[in-house]
Design a protein around this motif. Structure first.
Motif, PDB file in Angstrom:
ATOM      1  N   MET A  16     -10.500   3.483  -0.026  1.00 20.47           N
ATOM      2  CA  MET A  16      -9.620   2.498  -0.461  1.00 20.47           C
ATOM      3  C   MET A  16      -8.437   1.614   1.028  1.00 20.47           C
ATOM      4  O   MET A  16      -8.608   0.449   0.924  1.00 20.47           O
ATOM      5  CB  MET A  16      -9.339   1.793  -1.970  1.00 20.47           C
ATOM      6  CG  MET A  16      -8.482   0.587  -1.824  1.00 20.47           C
ATOM      7  SD  MET A  16      -7.605   0.736  -3.402  1.00 20.47           S
ATOM      8  CE  MET A  16      -6.009   1.836  -2.952  1.00 20.47           C
ATOM      9  N   PHE A  17      -7.502   2.800   0.608  1.00 20.19           N
ATOM     10  CA  PHE A  17      -7.090   2.819   1.971  1.00 20.19           C
ATOM     11  C   PHE A  17      -7.169   2.446   3.353  1.00 20.19           C
ATOM     12  O   PHE A  17      -6.776   1.369   3.800  1.00 20.19           O
ATOM     13  CB  PHE A  17      -5.877   3.965   1.433  1.00 20.19           C
ATOM     14  CG  PHE A  17      -4.631   3.698   1.109  1.00 20.19           C
ATOM     15  CD1 PHE A  17      -5.045   2.443   0.112  1.00 20.19           C
ATOM     16  CD2 PHE A  17      -3.655   4.288   0.769  1.00 20.19           C
ATOM     17  CE1 PHE A  17      -3.797   2.425  -1.263  1.00 20.19           C
ATOM     18  CE2 PHE A  17      -2.777   4.121  -0.309  1.00 20.19           C
ATOM     19  CZ  PHE A  17      -2.815   3.448  -0.891  1.00 20.19           C
ATOM     20  N   TRP A  35      -8.460  11.527  -5.369  1.00 23.19           N
ATOM     21  CA  TRP A  35      -8.622  11.422  -3.283  1.00 23.19           C
ATOM     22  C   TRP A  35      -9.632  10.187  -2.396  1.00 23.19           C
ATOM     23  O   TRP A  35      -9.087  10.383  -1.829  1.00 23.19           O
ATOM     24  CB  TRP A  35      -8.698  13.016  -2.957  1.00 23.19           C
ATOM     25  CG  TRP A  35      -7.545  14.089  -3.310  1.00 23.19           C
ATOM     26  CD1 TRP A  35      -6.257  13.077  -4.309  1.00 23.19           C
ATOM     27  CD2 TRP A  35      -7.601  15.243  -3.298  1.00 23.19           C
ATOM     28  NE1 TRP A  35      -5.875  14.577  -4.346  1.00 23.19           N
ATOM     29  CE2 TRP A  35      -6.353  15.668  -3.848  1.00 23.19           C
ATOM     30  CE3 TRP A  35      -7.917  16.370  -2.820  1.00 23.19           C
ATOM     31  CZ2 TRP A  35      -5.939  16.866  -4.485  1.00 23.19           C
ATOM     32  CZ3 TRP A  35      -7.926  18.023  -2.619  1.00 23.19           C
ATOM     33  CH2 TRP A  35      -6.493  18.276  -3.470  1.00 23.19           C
ATOM     34  N   ALA A  36     -10.428  11.025  -3.259  1.00 22.35           N
ATOM     35  CA  ALA A  36     -11.762   9.947  -2.139  1.00 22.35           C
ATOM     36  C   ALA A  36     -12.110   8.584  -2.688  1.00 22.35           C
ATOM     37  O   ALA A  36     -11.979   7.768  -1.618  1.00 22.35           O
ATOM     38  CB  ALA A  36     -13.329  10.790  -2.391  1.00 22.35           C
ATOM     39  N   ALA A  91     -15.492   2.423   8.910  1.00 24.42           N
ATOM     40  CA  ALA A  91     -15.122   3.428   9.796  1.00 24.42           C
ATOM     41  C   ALA A  91     -13.663   3.304   9.394  1.00 24.42           C
ATOM     42  O   ALA A  91     -13.271   4.734   9.091  1.00 24.42           O
ATOM     43  CB  ALA A  91     -14.259   2.398  11.626  1.00 24.42           C
ATOM     44  N   GLY A  92     -13.005   2.258   9.418  1.00 25.34           N
ATOM     45  CA  GLY A  92     -11.733   2.955   7.363  1.00 25.34           C
ATOM     46  C   GLY A  92     -12.434   3.863   6.557  1.00 25.34           C
ATOM     47  O   GLY A  92     -11.048   4.675   5.234  1.00 25.34           O
ATOM     48  N   LEU A  93     -13.415   2.880   6.268  1.00 23.21           N
ATOM     49  CA  LEU A  93     -13.554   3.415   4.754  1.00 23.21           C
ATOM     50  C   LEU A  93     -14.528   5.328   4.979  1.00 23.21           C
ATOM     51  O   LEU A  93     -13.800   5.915   3.882  1.00 23.21           O
ATOM     52  CB  LEU A  93     -15.140   2.360   4.257  1.00 23.21           C
ATOM     53  CG  LEU A  93     -15.944   3.005   3.079  1.00 23.21           C
ATOM     54  CD1 LEU A  93     -14.518   2.983   2.158  1.00 23.21           C
ATOM     55  CD2 LEU A  93     -17.041   2.534   2.432  1.00 23.21           C
ATOM     56  N   LEU A  94     -14.548   5.561   5.884  1.00 20.73           N
ATOM     57  CA  LEU A  94     -15.952   6.367   6.257  1.00 20.73           C
ATOM     58  C   LEU A  94     -14.488   7.914   6.506  1.00 20.73           C
ATOM     59  O   LEU A  94     -14.320   9.272   6.384  1.00 20.73           O
ATOM     60  CB  LEU A  94     -16.260   6.523   7.395  1.00 20.73           C
ATOM     61  CG  LEU A  94     -18.015   5.247   7.011  1.00 20.73           C
ATOM     62  CD1 LEU A  94     -18.243   5.819   8.068  1.00 20.73           C
ATOM     63  CD2 LEU A  94     -18.396   6.485   5.529  1.00 20.73           C
ATOM     64  N   ILE A  95     -13.752   7.097   7.412  1.00 19.02           N
ATOM     65  CA  ILE A  95     -11.936   7.413   7.427  1.00 19.02           C
ATOM     66  C   ILE A  95     -11.585   8.433   6.155  1.00 19.02           C
ATOM     67  O   ILE A  95     -10.781   9.272   6.417  1.00 19.02           O
ATOM     68  CB  ILE A  95     -11.665   7.020   8.438  1.00 19.02           C
ATOM     69  CG1 ILE A  95     -12.039   6.978   9.600  1.00 19.02           C
ATOM     70  CG2 ILE A  95      -9.709   7.918   9.087  1.00 19.02           C
ATOM     71  CD1 ILE A  95     -11.436   6.404  11.067  1.00 19.02           C
ATOM     72  N   MET A  97       0.653  -0.974   0.169  1.00 15.21           N
ATOM     73  CA  MET A  97      -0.374  -0.285   0.588  1.00 15.21           C
ATOM     74  C   MET A  97       1.173   1.352  -0.092  1.00 15.21           C
ATOM     75  O   MET A  97       0.587   2.127  -0.991  1.00 15.21           O
ATOM     76  CB  MET A  97      -1.064  -0.215   1.321  1.00 15.21           C
ATOM     77  CG  MET A  97      -2.076  -0.898   1.261  1.00 15.21           C
ATOM     78  SD  MET A  97      -3.093  -0.767   2.657  1.00 15.21           S
ATOM     79  CE  MET A  97      -3.831   0.551   2.847  1.00 15.21           C
ATOM     80  N   LEU A  98       2.191   0.648   0.836  1.00 17.80           N
ATOM     81  CA  LEU A  98       2.987   2.393   0.486  1.00 17.80           C
ATOM     82  C   LEU A  98       3.857   2.659  -0.535  1.00 17.80           C
ATOM     83  O   LEU A  98       3.800   3.599  -0.824  1.00 17.80           O
ATOM     84  CB  LEU A  98       3.394   1.925   1.913  1.00 17.80           C
ATOM     85  CG  LEU A  98       4.727   2.712   2.451  1.00 17.80           C
ATOM     86  CD1 LEU A  98       3.850   4.972   2.993  1.00 17.80           C
ATOM     87  CD2 LEU A  98       6.089   3.267   2.856  1.00 17.80           C
TER      88      LEU A  98
END
Length: 238
Positions: free
Chosen positions: A75-76, A69-70, A106-110, A51-52
């Motif tokens: 995804m990340f 960006w979104a 939660a990760g998706l929303l963040i 990912m990095l």
């Protein structure tokens, strides 16, 4: 330092968090878990390192393109939430796995919220000086979901809403092909027709009449005046 330069710094800090910070956070979590397990557990670092690598590769390409960006942030964020909740299984800690789905959501929303924060830092409020920046500027069309006008450094694009298959129609014009921009006000009763399949519900309010390469567009947007000003300023410097 100008206002646009200050915005650029704020925006790029958030974009850096999306493309690099999220993978680094996941790498730290996976490394911490791996340090408490067998040596083979370190293989899990492959995911955040990949990912990095993707983030570092895409960041220079997407730095000035808010439309990406979104997607990258969502995804990340989702992958980070999912892996962070499931990876403790390698050291026999099973209870975080129960939270896998909520953690992914939660990760998706963040990730989406970080991307939105970067976009708001760039565009709110819209100032004419943004025309001299390298950023692609995105304007929503009123009366249709997800249809946009994208004002790039050298071109302007009109994009339809994605279909159920994820497809969208795009019409792109170089700025040199723009022959006229006019401010208009719609009553909401007009039947609008477009060169591509663009379904817009008639709503009263401001609009932009855009003439390009023989095509005529009537684009309902609440930011018609600033879009015209930005477009005209970029045309003169293109």
């Amino acid at each position: 330092m100008t206002e646009v330069e200050r915005r650029h710094r704020r925006v790029q800090r958030v974009v850096g968090i999306v493309y690099v910070g999220i993978p680094v956070a996941l790498l730290a979590i996976v490394a911490w878990v791996s340090s408490r397990g067998p040596a083979a557990a370190w293989i899990g670092c492959v995911v955040p390192v990949a990912m990095l690598g993707v983030g570092l590769f895409l960041l220079p390409k997407h730095r000035y393109l808010p439309r990406w960006w979104a997607g990258v942030g969502g995804m990340f964020g989702a992958v980070t939430g999912l892996v962070a909740s499931l990876y403790p299984l390698v050291i026999g800690v099973w209870w975080p796995a129960i939270l896998a789905l909520p953690a992914a959501i939660a990760g998706l929303l963040i990730g989406l919220l970080l991307a939105r924060r970067a976009n708001l830092a760039l565009l709110v409020p819209v100032v004419p000086e943004l025309a001299e920046s390298p950023y692609e500027l995105v304007f929503q069309l009123r009366g249709t979901p997800l249809a946009t006008v994208l004002l790039g450094a050298a071109s302007v694009e009109i994009r339809s809403s994605p279909t159920a298959r994820g497809e969208e129609q795009i019409r792109r014009y170089p700025l040199s092909a723009i022959t006229g921009t006019f401010d208009a006000t719609l009553s909401g009763a007009e039947r609008l027709k477009f060169p591509i399949a663009l379904t817009v519900v008639g709503t009263p309010g401001p609009a932009v009449i855009l003439q390009a390469s023989g095509d005529d567009w009537v684009l309902p947007t609440n930011q018609a005046a600033i879009l015209i000003e930005l477009l005209d300023r970029r045309r003169t410097t293109a």
